[in-house]
Motif scaffolding. Structure first.
Motif, PDB file in Angstrom:
ATOM      1  N   ILE A 296       0.788  -1.373 -17.156  1.00 51.51           N
ATOM      2  CA  ILE A 296       0.898  -0.477 -16.004  1.00 51.51           C
ATOM      3  C   ILE A 296      -0.446   0.186 -15.707  1.00 51.51           C
ATOM      4  O   ILE A 296      -0.849   0.306 -14.542  1.00 51.51           O
ATOM      5  CB  ILE A 296       2.006   0.556 -16.237  1.00 51.51           C
ATOM      6  CG1 ILE A 296       3.367  -0.145 -16.176  1.00 51.51           C
ATOM      7  CG2 ILE A 296       1.946   1.666 -15.200  1.00 51.51           C
ATOM      8  CD1 ILE A 296       4.533   0.723 -16.557  1.00 51.51           C
TER       9      ILE A 296
ATOM     10  N   VAL B   5       7.662   5.503  -9.635  1.00 51.53           N
ATOM     11  CA  VAL B   5       8.262   6.699 -10.210  1.00 51.53           C
ATOM     12  C   VAL B   5       9.663   6.409 -10.747  1.00 51.53           C
ATOM     13  O   VAL B   5      10.148   7.106 -11.628  1.00 51.53           O
ATOM     14  CB  VAL B   5       8.284   7.849  -9.190  1.00 51.53           C
ATOM     15  CG1 VAL B   5       8.737   9.130  -9.850  1.00 51.53           C
ATOM     16  CG2 VAL B   5       6.918   8.060  -8.604  1.00 51.53           C
ATOM     17  N   TRP B   6      10.292   5.348 -10.239  1.00 52.91           N
ATOM     18  CA  TRP B   6      11.655   5.063 -10.686  1.00 52.91           C
ATOM     19  C   TRP B   6      11.733   4.886 -12.195  1.00 52.91           C
ATOM     20  O   TRP B   6      12.685   5.322 -12.839  1.00 52.91           O
ATOM     21  CB  TRP B   6      12.183   3.805  -9.998  1.00 52.91           C
ATOM     22  CG  TRP B   6      12.498   4.035  -8.556  1.00 52.91           C
ATOM     23  CD1 TRP B   6      11.769   3.598  -7.489  1.00 52.91           C
ATOM     24  CD2 TRP B   6      13.602   4.766  -8.013  1.00 52.91           C
ATOM     25  NE1 TRP B   6      12.363   4.010  -6.316  1.00 52.91           N
ATOM     26  CE2 TRP B   6      13.488   4.728  -6.619  1.00 52.91           C
ATOM     27  CE3 TRP B   6      14.667   5.447  -8.583  1.00 52.91           C
ATOM     28  CZ2 TRP B   6      14.401   5.350  -5.773  1.00 52.91           C
ATOM     29  CZ3 TRP B   6      15.582   6.059  -7.750  1.00 52.91           C
ATOM     30  CH2 TRP B   6      15.441   6.011  -6.358  1.00 52.91           C
ATOM     31  N   LEU B   7      10.748   4.241 -12.749  1.00 52.15           N
ATOM     32  CA  LEU B   7      10.767   3.996 -14.187  1.00 52.15           C
ATOM     33  C   LEU B   7      10.683   5.318 -14.951  1.00 52.15           C
ATOM     34  O   LEU B   7      11.411   5.546 -15.923  1.00 52.15           O
ATOM     35  CB  LEU B   7       9.589   3.094 -14.570  1.00 52.15           C
ATOM     36  CG  LEU B   7       9.465   2.792 -16.052  1.00 52.15           C
ATOM     37  CD1 LEU B   7      10.674   2.006 -16.529  1.00 52.15           C
ATOM     38  CD2 LEU B   7       8.199   2.004 -16.340  1.00 52.15           C
TER      39      LEU B   7
ATOM     40  N   LEU C 284       2.843   2.624   9.197  1.00 51.95           N
ATOM     41  CA  LEU C 284       1.802   2.957   8.229  1.00 51.95           C
ATOM     42  C   LEU C 284       0.841   1.789   8.016  1.00 51.95           C
ATOM     43  O   LEU C 284       0.060   1.781   7.081  1.00 51.95           O
ATOM     44  CB  LEU C 284       2.437   3.368   6.889  1.00 51.95           C
ATOM     45  CG  LEU C 284       3.376   4.570   6.973  1.00 51.95           C
ATOM     46  CD1 LEU C 284       3.998   4.854   5.621  1.00 51.95           C
ATOM     47  CD2 LEU C 284       2.651   5.812   7.459  1.00 51.95           C
TER      48      LEU C 284
ATOM     49  N   TRP D 123       3.478   1.951  -2.866  1.00 53.23           N
ATOM     50  CA  TRP D 123       3.172   1.633  -4.252  1.00 53.23           C
ATOM     51  C   TRP D 123       3.500   2.786  -5.192  1.00 53.23           C
ATOM     52  O   TRP D 123       4.201   2.618  -6.181  1.00 53.23           O
ATOM     53  CB  TRP D 123       1.692   1.265  -4.373  1.00 53.23           C
ATOM     54  CG  TRP D 123       1.327   0.850  -5.740  1.00 53.23           C
ATOM     55  CD1 TRP D 123       1.492  -0.401  -6.261  1.00 53.23           C
ATOM     56  CD2 TRP D 123       0.789   1.661  -6.781  1.00 53.23           C
ATOM     57  NE1 TRP D 123       1.079  -0.405  -7.564  1.00 53.23           N
ATOM     58  CE2 TRP D 123       0.648   0.836  -7.908  1.00 53.23           C
ATOM     59  CE3 TRP D 123       0.424   2.999  -6.882  1.00 53.23           C
ATOM     60  CZ2 TRP D 123       0.143   1.311  -9.111  1.00 53.23           C
ATOM     61  CZ3 TRP D 123      -0.071   3.464  -8.077  1.00 53.23           C
ATOM     62  CH2 TRP D 123      -0.212   2.631  -9.177  1.00 53.23           C
ATOM     63  N   GLU D 124       2.984   3.976  -4.882  1.00 55.32           N
ATOM     64  CA  GLU D 124       3.170   5.114  -5.795  1.00 55.32           C
ATOM     65  C   GLU D 124       4.641   5.415  -6.015  1.00 55.32           C
ATOM     66  O   GLU D 124       5.094   5.578  -7.135  1.00 55.32           O
ATOM     67  CB  GLU D 124       2.484   6.363  -5.242  1.00 55.32           C
ATOM     68  CG  GLU D 124       1.082   6.577  -5.752  1.00 55.32           C
ATOM     69  CD  GLU D 124       0.069   5.845  -4.899  1.00 55.32           C
ATOM     70  OE1 GLU D 124       0.461   5.286  -3.855  1.00 55.32           O
ATOM     71  OE2 GLU D 124      -1.107   5.820  -5.295  1.00 55.32           O
ATOM     72  N   ALA D 125       5.372   5.494  -4.911  1.00 51.59           N
ATOM     73  CA  ALA D 125       6.774   5.901  -5.035  1.00 51.59           C
ATOM     74  C   ALA D 125       7.571   4.882  -5.846  1.00 51.59           C
ATOM     75  O   ALA D 125       8.417   5.257  -6.657  1.00 51.59           O
ATOM     76  CB  ALA D 125       7.379   6.078  -3.649  1.00 51.59           C
TER      77      ALA D 125
ATOM     78  N   GLY E 198       0.765  -1.252   0.000  1.00 52.11           N
ATOM     79  CA  GLY E 198       0.000   0.000   0.000  1.00 52.11           C
ATOM     80  C   GLY E 198       0.787   1.289   0.000  1.00 52.11           C
ATOM     81  O   GLY E 198       0.873   1.977  -1.027  1.00 52.11           O
ATOM     82  N   PRO E 199       1.431   1.637   1.096  1.00 47.44           N
ATOM     83  CA  PRO E 199       1.968   2.998   1.212  1.00 47.44           C
ATOM     84  C   PRO E 199       3.102   3.296   0.250  1.00 47.44           C
ATOM     85  O   PRO E 199       3.373   4.459  -0.026  1.00 47.44           O
ATOM     86  CB  PRO E 199       2.478   3.050   2.655  1.00 47.44           C
ATOM     87  CG  PRO E 199       1.894   1.887   3.349  1.00 47.44           C
ATOM     88  CD  PRO E 199       1.573   0.880   2.326  1.00 47.44           C
TER      89      PRO E 199
ATOM     90  N   TYR F  94      -5.496  -2.243  -9.086  1.00 45.49           N
ATOM     91  CA  TYR F  94      -5.021  -2.127  -7.707  1.00 45.49           C
ATOM     92  C   TYR F  94      -5.916  -1.185  -6.909  1.00 45.49           C
ATOM     93  O   TYR F  94      -6.371  -1.510  -5.809  1.00 45.49           O
ATOM     94  CB  TYR F  94      -3.592  -1.613  -7.718  1.00 45.49           C
ATOM     95  CG  TYR F  94      -3.032  -1.333  -6.361  1.00 45.49           C
ATOM     96  CD1 TYR F  94      -2.514  -2.360  -5.590  1.00 45.49           C
ATOM     97  CD2 TYR F  94      -3.028  -0.046  -5.850  1.00 45.49           C
ATOM     98  CE1 TYR F  94      -2.020  -2.110  -4.344  1.00 45.49           C
ATOM     99  CE2 TYR F  94      -2.529   0.218  -4.599  1.00 45.49           C
ATOM    100  CZ  TYR F  94      -2.030  -0.813  -3.842  1.00 45.49           C
ATOM    101  OH  TYR F  94      -1.538  -0.558  -2.602  1.00 45.49           O
ATOM    102  N   ALA F  95      -6.172  -0.006  -7.512  1.00 43.63           N
ATOM    103  CA  ALA F  95      -7.011   0.967  -6.817  1.00 43.63           C
ATOM    104  C   ALA F  95      -8.405   0.403  -6.595  1.00 43.63           C
ATOM    105  O   ALA F  95      -9.010   0.591  -5.540  1.00 43.63           O
ATOM    106  CB  ALA F  95      -7.077   2.264  -7.607  1.00 43.63           C
TER     107      ALA F  95
ATOM    108  N   LEU G  70      12.687   9.561   1.020  1.00 41.37           N
ATOM    109  CA  LEU G  70      12.571   8.110   0.857  1.00 41.37           C
ATOM    110  C   LEU G  70      12.907   7.407   2.160  1.00 41.37           C
ATOM    111  O   LEU G  70      12.245   6.439   2.546  1.00 41.37           O
ATOM    112  CB  LEU G  70      13.550   7.636  -0.216  1.00 41.37           C
ATOM    113  CG  LEU G  70      13.058   7.603  -1.650  1.00 41.37           C
ATOM    114  CD1 LEU G  70      14.164   7.124  -2.552  1.00 41.37           C
ATOM    115  CD2 LEU G  70      11.847   6.704  -1.787  1.00 41.37           C
TER     116      LEU G  70
ATOM    117  N   LEU H  96      10.000   7.583   4.422  1.00 41.04           N
ATOM    118  CA  LEU H  96       8.922   6.698   4.000  1.00 41.04           C
ATOM    119  C   LEU H  96       9.222   5.256   4.393  1.00 41.04           C
ATOM    120  O   LEU H  96       8.405   4.576   5.024  1.00 41.04           O
ATOM    121  CB  LEU H  96       8.718   6.794   2.490  1.00 41.04           C
ATOM    122  CG  LEU H  96       7.686   5.823   1.904  1.00 41.04           C
ATOM    123  CD1 LEU H  96       6.301   6.184   2.388  1.00 41.04           C
ATOM    124  CD2 LEU H  96       7.725   5.828   0.392  1.00 41.04           C
TER     125      LEU H  96
END
Ligand code: HDD
Ligand code: HEM
Ligand code: HEM
Lengths: 439, 417
Positions: free
Chosen positions: B95, B60-62, B330, B55-57, B52-53, B102-103, B318, B321
């Motif tokens: 993606i 972004v690496w890609l 979290l 996932w978003e971050a 969960g917490p 997922y959402a 990071l 987090l």
């Protein structure tokens, strides 16, 4: 290698479709965190449980919309390469920096949105509030950097071309020394608040009409409407500034916006009507207004479309229709905003007329239409150039076949995505409101 | 200097492989819920919640790697994106499907359509890493020439090397996920889940190792240049590190040392990325060395400076987090329930309101005059600032009494139309 002209058309459609999906979501990235934080901040100050509940519920919606924003944005990143490899290959070194910087904004936004939404009740209240601040800041910088790229495409600077190759690229001055990008940024920023505000207000206005008028609905409506209402009237002034920048830097686009065939002194403005290749027919003509608006001089000379070759003219009617749609809706939204502000400030209450609430329900979708229409104005008005006056869109497009398959797939996927988001929002709204009175 | 941005790209790709790879792998375990001591539903829940917490971050690496690539090596990027359009498009669609399902899945509960959404989630969790791995295989085996779609649109990514790298991407993702999920279960004290995922981590580790060895044999036949790179000099060292770290992971998992095993598993995967880079060096695409591919000096410098500055903000964030996340701060369940301790409503005094109104009116007037009437140079800038201040002040005015029951309480909507 010669590229099939059909590819270009389909690639453009695909790009436009992806933007039309991404950009409304972006508005929530820009403005929603600020709205949520406002509620949390005021609830911490006053102990108001309704505001606290609002902040919690909205933050869940914010996370879901953000996730969808991430995936649609990722598609756009891929598409830049998949659809316009030549453009990227030639100019990546000039503007790519904007996206690199943007990447960092996204990181910050993604990190803190995770902490914020999953941290309710787990972090001390003040720290939690503080963790929301980077989300707001990153929302600003994120759109700043992308728009810097778009500003550069519309008004390219910061490099020299020699034999079709870029030399002396200076990305800092290309992106941030560019006079064209500030109006786009400010205008988009206000648009973000308008869209997010009105779109959030829509379901609550609907609830009020259906008779659900508890303090929760009223407070939510007040916050959302206030957000949009303070931005909407000012957007007209910013839009006027944008139009003057266009007049100065992209006279052909301005001529297309107004359907001005011949270069004219004391040019009139036309509302509605149709451009038949020479002039606007069936429109309402207002003498000299165009010169006045664009040049601040009722007798100024405005360049017409005949000043450039036919192969440099964008599709006039598309651009013009989009522009008039944006301005028309923008004017109505500004009036609605003023009305709301007046009632709220003068009588310290919400308006009572059912017509107000009907208008508020419509304002959400309309503001999204205005947003997309605005981007159509900017982007289609820039055609046939992808980099204004430097590279044609035909030169940028991919040579790979199979774009129709990709296009079809993407349409299906986006339809599914839209259904999913709609369903999700519906689901969120069904969770019963529980106001914890724990002040 | 031409190589520095490439290091950033590889670091981004390694982070993406490790973090998002584990995320995709979690999707794999939602499919392969049997055999196991714990029921499939619980397994799936565990796999889903754990991410969960972050996932978003993770994703972004890609984007970061892509953006650095098109800025610093634009010609290479254009060639890769056009020739490998198919796998990249598949990955992109994967993606979207993955993010959306997922959402959705989190909200679905037992609703209808759950199975469809779950199936989409699983399919995209497998398809995306496979497609990305296949694209890497196309580059690594020298099948992407310079130019606009100059390579073969099909064989550039459907070839032995691509297939084996794609499969390896899926398998390592599964392995990483199993290791992380076992560690999570351990932290949460869920014994049976822990045992399940421990077994999965061991099994998938063996599979990934076997695939990696097979891969070497395939590459030897299919892409001799790559094979030479992987078995000589730096390449061999990295392959060795990866193998050692992989074995160490299996040992640690076997002995229930999950905390350490997270790190070694990540190292094993990251070393493969580094090994690939060293094997190919200094060639980016056939006939295109990294020096030739690199953008101008000013651009490279700008990228390096921005990444350095960005990292100064990013690394502490990071750290925060993952610190909160790995400590379970979290987690959704049982929080301390720190309900906001709050002060009673403090009604703003009328003086404040008046001052705010004056500010709003003054900035409005100044903003309109400066932006619209003068409308250029510094006055314009000032005017725009005034407009923003005006918006904020007006917002404050409109919402000052928002917490008073009476203020928007008299809002009864008229009955008539
Ligand atoms: C809610 C959205 C919204 C509203 C109400 C308006 N606009 Fe707008 N407009 C946009 C959203 C937008 C945008 C965010 O979509 C654009 C696209 C590119 C940009 O910078 O902003 C835009 C572009 C744009 C442009 C082209 C700029 C360029 O090509 O660089 C002009 C001339 C205007 N607008 C003018 C106006 C005027 C005179 C408005 C007043 C009524 C107005 N806009 C309301
Ligand atoms: C960087 C590479 C970009 C390329 C190659 C590109 C190119 C294009 C093209 C060809 C179109 C279609 C025009 C038509 O239909 O005639 C388009 C539309 C559009 N672009 Fe761009 N653009 C790029 C970047 C941007 C950026 C950075 C923004 C915004 C900040 C943007 C916003 C839009 C919008 C909103 C549309 C129209 C959407 C619609 O029609 O609904 N573009 N773009
Ligand atoms: C070529 C055009 C564009 C590309 C390649 C692009 C790329 C992306 C990507 C990759 C993300 C996901 C970031 C994440 O993981 O957090 C994203 C989100 C976002 N984008 Fe775009 N984008 C484009 C156009 C725009 C435009 C026109 C705007 C606004 C004016 C914008 C502003 C944002 C913002 C604020 C987010 C934050 C996420 C959210 O709240 O939904 N982008 N974009």
């Amino acid at each position: 290698m010669p590229v099939d002209p059909d590819y270009l058309w389909q690639a453009r459609q695909m790009q436009a479709l992806s933007f039309a999906v991404h950009i409304p979501l972006v508005c929530f990235g820009i403005a929603f965190p600020a709205m949520v934080l406002f509620c949390e901040w005021r609830s911490l100050r006053t102990g108001d449980p309704v505001l606290a509940t609002l902040a919690r519920r909205w933050s869940k919606v914010m996370l879901a919309l953000f996730a969808v924003g991430v995936v649609t944005g990722t598609i756009l990143s891929f598409e830049l390469g998949l659809l316009w490899p030549q453009f990227m290959a030639r100019f990546g070194e000039v503007f790519g920096l904007g996206f690199t910087l943007e990447g960092f904004s996204f990181f910050i936004e993604a990190i803190f949105i995770g902490i914020y939404v999953y941290g309710w009740d787990r972090l001390p209240p003040r720290l939690h509030l503080l963790c929301g601040v980077p989300i707001v800041v990153a929302g600003v910088t994120g759109s700043l950097f992308v728009i810097a790229v778009n500003g550069w495409m519309n008004h390219p600077t910061g490099f020299t071309m020699r034999d079709g190759v870029v030399v002396d690229a200076d990305p800092w001055s290309a992106l941030f020394g560019n006079s064209y990008f500030w109006h786009e940024f400010v205008h988009m920023y206000f648009a973000g608040y308008i869209v997010a505000g009105f779109a959030v207000a829509t379901p609550y206005a609907w609830a009020m009409l259906r008779g659900r008028r508890g303090r929760y609905e009223r407070t939510a409506l007040t916050v959302a409407m206030s957000t949009a209402a303070v931005a909407a009237p000012l957007q007209v002034i910013v839009g006027d500034w944008a139009a003057r920048e266009v007049a100065q830097h992209q006279p052909v686009k301005l001529a297309a916006l107004e359907g001005l065939g011949q270069t004219t002194r004391g040019a009139p403005e036309h509302l509605g009507g149709w451009y038949n290749g020479h002039e606007v027919v069936y429109g309402i003509e207002i003498p000299r207004l165009l010169s006045l608006l664009a040049l601040h001089d009722p007798n100024g000379t405005v360049m017409g479309l005949n000043a450039v070759g036919a192969d440099e003219v964008p599709p006039v009617n598309v651009v013009r229709f989009a522009f008039q749609t944006m301005v028309g809706i923008g004017t109505l939204l500004a009036l609605l905003g003023l009305l709301f502000l007046y009632v709220r400030l003068r009588y310290r209450r919400l308006p009572r007329s059912r017509w107000f609430y009907r208008a508020a329900v419509a304002a959400g979708p309309l503001s999204i239409v205005a947003l997309i229409a605005g981007w159509v104005t900017t982007e289609v008005g820039r055609q046939p150039w992808v980099v204004y006056n430097v590279m044609r869109t035909t030169e940028a497009v991919t040579g790979a076949s199979g774009i129709p398959v990709g296009y079809g797939t993407l349409v299906v996927v986006y339809l599914g995505l839209a259904a999913a988001v709609g369903w999700l929002l519906h689901r969120f709204s069904r969770v019963p409101v529980e106001v914890h009175d724990d002040g | 200097m031409a190589e520095v941005p490439m290091v950033f790209i590889l670091a981004g790709l390694a982070a993406y492989t490790v973090l998002a790879g584990a995320d995709f792998g979690a999707g794999l375990w939602m499919l392969l819920t049997r055999p196991g001591r714990v029921g499939p539903a619980v397994t799936r829940d565990h796999a889903r919640h754990a991410m969960g917490p972050v996932w978003e971050a993770n994703h972004v690496w890609l984007i970061f790697a892509l953006a650095v690539c098109w800025t610093a090596y634009p010609v290479a990027f254009g060639s890769i994106a056009s020739t490998l359009a198919v796998p990249l498009f598949i990955a992109a669609v994967g993606i979207i499907l993955r993010g959306a399902s997922y959402a959705l899945r989190g909200q679905l509960g037992g609703a209808r359509g759950r199975h469809l959404v779950e199936a989409l989630f699983v399919i995209s969790s497998i398809l995306t890493p496979f497609a990305l791995g296949a694209a890497v295989g196309g580059i690594a085996s020298g099948r992407v020439p310079v130019g606009n779609a100059a390579g073969n649109l099909v064989t550039s990514w459907l070839n032995p090397t691509s297939v084996v790298i794609g499969a390896l991407a899926v398998a390592t993702g599964g392995h990483l996920a199993a290791v992380y999920l076992a560690a999570d279960a351990h932290r949460l004290g869920e014994r049976s889940l822990e045992a399940d995922f421990r077994a999965r981590a061991l099994g998938s580790g063996v599979v990934a190792g076997a695939l990696a060895l097979t891969g070497l044999l395939v590459v030897r036949v299919d892409a001799p240049a790559l094979y030479d790179g992987l078995t000589g000099d730096g390449g061999a060292i990295m392959v060795g590190i990866s193998a050692a770290a992989g074995l160490a992971t299996l040992m640690l998992v076997w002995r229930y040392r999950f905390g350490m095993s997270r790190a070694t598993a990540a190292l094993a995967v990251a070393a493969i990325v580094a090994g690939w880079a060293l094997a190919q060096r200094p060639r980016v695409l056939p006939g295109l060395s990294i020096e030739q591919a690199a953008a101008g000096r000013a651009t490279l410098l700008a990228v390096i400076v921005s990444v350095a500055v960005g990292a100064a903000v990013l690394v502490p964030s990071l750290f925060l987090l993952f610190h909160l996340y790995l400590r379970g701060r979290l987690d959704p369940a049982a929080g301390p329930g720190a309900a906001a301790r709050t002060r009673p409503a403090s009604g703003r005094d009328a003086r404040h309101r008046t001052a705010q109104a004056v500010v709003a009116a003054a900035t409005l007037l100044a903003g309109v005059v400066l932006t619209s009437v003068i409308g250029s140079g510094w006055p314009l800038v000032l005017g725009v600032v005034c407009l923003i201040v005006c918006a904020v002040a007006t917002f404050g005015l409109v919402t000052t009494d928002i917490t008073e029951e009476g203020s928007n309480g008299r809002a009864a909507v008229r009955r008539d139309g």
